[in-house]
Design a protein around this motif. Structure first.
Motif, PDB file in Angstrom:
ATOM      1  N   HIS A   1       3.930  10.702  -6.797  1.00  0.00           N
ATOM      2  CA  HIS A   1       5.103  10.951  -7.635  1.00  0.00           C
ATOM      3  C   HIS A   1       4.763  11.011  -9.180  1.00  0.00           C
ATOM      4  O   HIS A   1       5.594  10.933  -9.903  1.00  0.00           O
ATOM      5  N   GLN A   2       3.471  10.446  -9.296  1.00  0.00           N
ATOM      6  CA  GLN A   2       2.726   9.957 -10.658  1.00  0.00           C
ATOM      7  C   GLN A   2       3.595   9.056 -11.451  1.00  0.00           C
ATOM      8  O   GLN A   2       3.581   9.067 -12.682  1.00  0.00           O
ATOM      9  N   SER A   3       4.388   8.251 -10.776  1.00  0.00           N
ATOM     10  CA  SER A   3       4.847   6.973 -11.468  1.00  0.00           C
ATOM     11  C   SER A   3       4.026   5.884 -11.807  1.00  0.00           C
ATOM     12  O   SER A   3       4.223   5.111 -12.794  1.00  0.00           O
TER      13      SER A   3
ATOM     14  N   ASP B   1       1.377  10.346   6.497  1.00  0.00           N
ATOM     15  CA  ASP B   1       0.112   9.862   6.296  1.00  0.00           C
ATOM     16  C   ASP B   1      -0.066   8.414   5.620  1.00  0.00           C
ATOM     17  O   ASP B   1      -0.792   7.710   5.695  1.00  0.00           O
ATOM     18  N   ILE B   2       0.959   8.436   4.637  1.00  0.00           N
ATOM     19  CA  ILE B   2       1.042   7.279   4.001  1.00  0.00           C
ATOM     20  C   ILE B   2       1.316   5.929   4.789  1.00  0.00           C
ATOM     21  O   ILE B   2       0.471   4.847   4.826  1.00  0.00           O
ATOM     22  N   ALA B   3       2.342   6.151   5.720  1.00  0.00           N
ATOM     23  CA  ALA B   3       2.371   5.252   6.900  1.00  0.00           C
ATOM     24  C   ALA B   3       1.010   4.833   7.703  1.00  0.00           C
ATOM     25  O   ALA B   3       0.421   3.694   7.890  1.00  0.00           O
ATOM     26  N   THR B   4       0.328   5.736   8.013  1.00  0.00           N
ATOM     27  CA  THR B   4      -0.845   5.652   8.972  1.00  0.00           C
ATOM     28  C   THR B   4      -1.877   5.131   8.248  1.00  0.00           C
ATOM     29  O   THR B   4      -2.650   4.173   8.578  1.00  0.00           O
ATOM     30  N   LEU B   5      -2.320   5.510   6.751  1.00  0.00           N
ATOM     31  CA  LEU B   5      -3.004   4.862   6.015  1.00  0.00           C
ATOM     32  C   LEU B   5      -3.069   3.411   5.395  1.00  0.00           C
ATOM     33  O   LEU B   5      -3.688   2.537   5.667  1.00  0.00           O
ATOM     34  N   SER B   6      -1.500   3.218   5.165  1.00  0.00           N
ATOM     35  CA  SER B   6      -1.238   1.607   5.213  1.00  0.00           C
ATOM     36  C   SER B   6      -1.519   0.831   6.155  1.00  0.00           C
ATOM     37  O   SER B   6      -2.020  -0.128   6.071  1.00  0.00           O
ATOM     38  N   ALA B   7      -1.175   1.241   7.307  1.00  0.00           N
ATOM     39  CA  ALA B   7      -1.153   0.556   8.674  1.00  0.00           C
ATOM     40  C   ALA B   7      -2.782   0.488   8.860  1.00  0.00           C
ATOM     41  O   ALA B   7      -3.230  -0.715   9.272  1.00  0.00           O
TER      42      ALA B   7
ATOM     43  N   LEU C   1       0.864  -1.308   0.067  1.00  0.00           N
ATOM     44  CA  LEU C   1      -0.040  -0.077  -0.069  1.00  0.00           C
ATOM     45  C   LEU C   1       0.874   1.463  -0.114  1.00  0.00           C
ATOM     46  O   LEU C   1       0.630   2.196  -0.786  1.00  0.00           O
ATOM     47  N   SER C   2       1.879   1.229   1.051  1.00  0.00           N
ATOM     48  CA  SER C   2       2.595   2.309   0.793  1.00  0.00           C
ATOM     49  C   SER C   2       3.449   2.932  -0.500  1.00  0.00           C
ATOM     50  O   SER C   2       3.716   3.739  -0.897  1.00  0.00           O
ATOM     51  N   ALA C   3       3.968   1.720  -1.146  1.00  0.00           N
ATOM     52  CA  ALA C   3       4.699   1.806  -2.436  1.00  0.00           C
ATOM     53  C   ALA C   3       3.698   2.324  -3.513  1.00  0.00           C
ATOM     54  O   ALA C   3       4.128   3.024  -4.175  1.00  0.00           O
ATOM     55  N   GLN C   4       2.477   1.897  -3.369  1.00  0.00           N
ATOM     56  CA  GLN C   4       1.563   2.425  -4.427  1.00  0.00           C
ATOM     57  C   GLN C   4       0.916   3.838  -4.050  1.00  0.00           C
ATOM     58  O   GLN C   4       0.765   4.477  -5.208  1.00  0.00           O
ATOM     59  N   LEU C   5       0.942   4.283  -2.887  1.00  0.00           N
ATOM     60  CA  LEU C   5       0.413   5.631  -2.474  1.00  0.00           C
ATOM     61  C   LEU C   5       1.806   6.217  -3.009  1.00  0.00           C
ATOM     62  O   LEU C   5       1.336   7.460  -3.514  1.00  0.00           O
ATOM     63  N   ARG C   6       2.984   6.124  -2.877  1.00  0.00           N
ATOM     64  CA  ARG C   6       4.086   6.845  -3.156  1.00  0.00           C
ATOM     65  C   ARG C   6       4.062   6.951  -4.685  1.00  0.00           C
ATOM     66  O   ARG C   6       4.420   7.961  -5.388  1.00  0.00           O
ATOM     67  N   ALA C   7       3.655   5.853  -5.391  1.00  0.00           N
ATOM     68  CA  ALA C   7       3.790   5.939  -6.887  1.00  0.00           C
ATOM     69  C   ALA C   7       2.589   6.695  -7.414  1.00  0.00           C
ATOM     70  O   ALA C   7       3.048   7.641  -8.334  1.00  0.00           O
ATOM     71  N   PHE C   8       1.640   6.948  -6.716  1.00  0.00           N
ATOM     72  CA  PHE C   8       0.356   7.728  -7.107  1.00  0.00           C
ATOM     73  C   PHE C   8       0.870   9.104  -6.729  1.00  0.00           C
ATOM     74  O   PHE C   8       0.691  10.040  -7.676  1.00  0.00           O
TER      75      PHE C   8
ATOM     76  N   ALA D   1      -3.408  11.444  -3.394  1.00  0.00           N
ATOM     77  CA  ALA D   1      -2.079  11.313  -3.050  1.00  0.00           C
ATOM     78  C   ALA D   1      -1.119  12.453  -3.141  1.00  0.00           C
ATOM     79  O   ALA D   1      -0.178  12.518  -2.211  1.00  0.00           O
ATOM     80  N   ALA D   2      -1.344  13.611  -3.748  1.00  0.00           N
ATOM     81  CA  ALA D   2      -0.335  14.645  -4.047  1.00  0.00           C
ATOM     82  C   ALA D   2      -0.120  15.274  -2.638  1.00  0.00           C
ATOM     83  O   ALA D   2       0.907  15.629  -2.337  1.00  0.00           O
TER      84      ALA D   2
END
Length: 196
Positions: free
Chosen positions: A69-71, A88-94, A60-67, A81-82
């Motif tokens: 950074h628009q990769s 936030d990413i860690a909180t949502l993923s957990a 989940l964290s990897a996907q949120l980062r990809a969104f 995600a912007a």
């Protein structure tokens, strides 16, 4: 002295319980924006969007980062995600990882099960279970997603996107999905949807 230590321990436990209670509330608040597409607690609303409940947090964290950074290009997710921080990413993923997933009620797919469990050796398609686990639970340390109980329509779209090179630039899924035909994608997606 014993009474003072007992009282201090009780206060410490109470404070810990309060701060622990605040974390889920904060996570649920952050996840409120996700409900419209992914459902309450990420359990799903529509097959157009993936279920997030029980998903591996690393994935989940990897996907949120990809969104972010628009990769990975999905305009609605790129916009959401912007503004996310790493916290936030860690909180949502957990938060979503801690939710209980639920499988779909689907008919059995013997062809899908064969592909999932054994692959297609003649076309160098490995067994899905090799990376995603025998019951579709994924591989959290490797960052491989949980696929168990995922909507079949979403899985078909994901496989199609991989096959067309629209997703997963540096992942083996591009080559694997490209070796599957449409009927095979549908069969394996139906089998995955019913995994419990």
């Amino acid at each position: 002295m014993k009474t003072i230590l007992t009282l201090m321990a009780a206060i410490w436990l109470l404070m810990g319980a309060r701060s622990g209670a605040a974390q889920p509330a904060k996570a649920q608040e952050k996840a409120a924006v996700c409900v419209g597409c992914h459902g309450e607690a990420g359990k799903g609303v529509t097959p157009l969007f993936p279920k997030l409940a029980g998903q591996n947090p690393k994935y989940l964290s990897a996907q949120l980062r990809a969104f972010k950074h628009q990769s990975r290009s999905v305009p609605a997710m790129n916009a959401v995600a912007a503004g996310l921080s790493e916290e936030d990413i860690a909180t949502l993923s957990a938060y979503f990882a801690a939710q209980l997933p639920q499988a779909e009620a689907v008919e059995s797919s013997p062809e899908g099960e064969a592909i999932y469990r054994f692959g297609i050796a003649a076309r160098k398609v490995p067994a899905c279970a090799a990376c995603h686990g025998p019951q579709g639970q994924g591989n959290a340390p490797a960052g491989f997603p949980r696929v168990q109980g995922q909507y079949a329509a979403y899985t078909i779209k994901a496989l199609s996107d991989y096959a067309q090179g629209l997703r997963g630039e540096n992942t083996p899924m591009r080559a694997i999905a490209a070796r599957l035909n449409e009927a095979e994608m549908k069969a394996v997606a139906a089998y995955i949807a019913g995994l419990k």
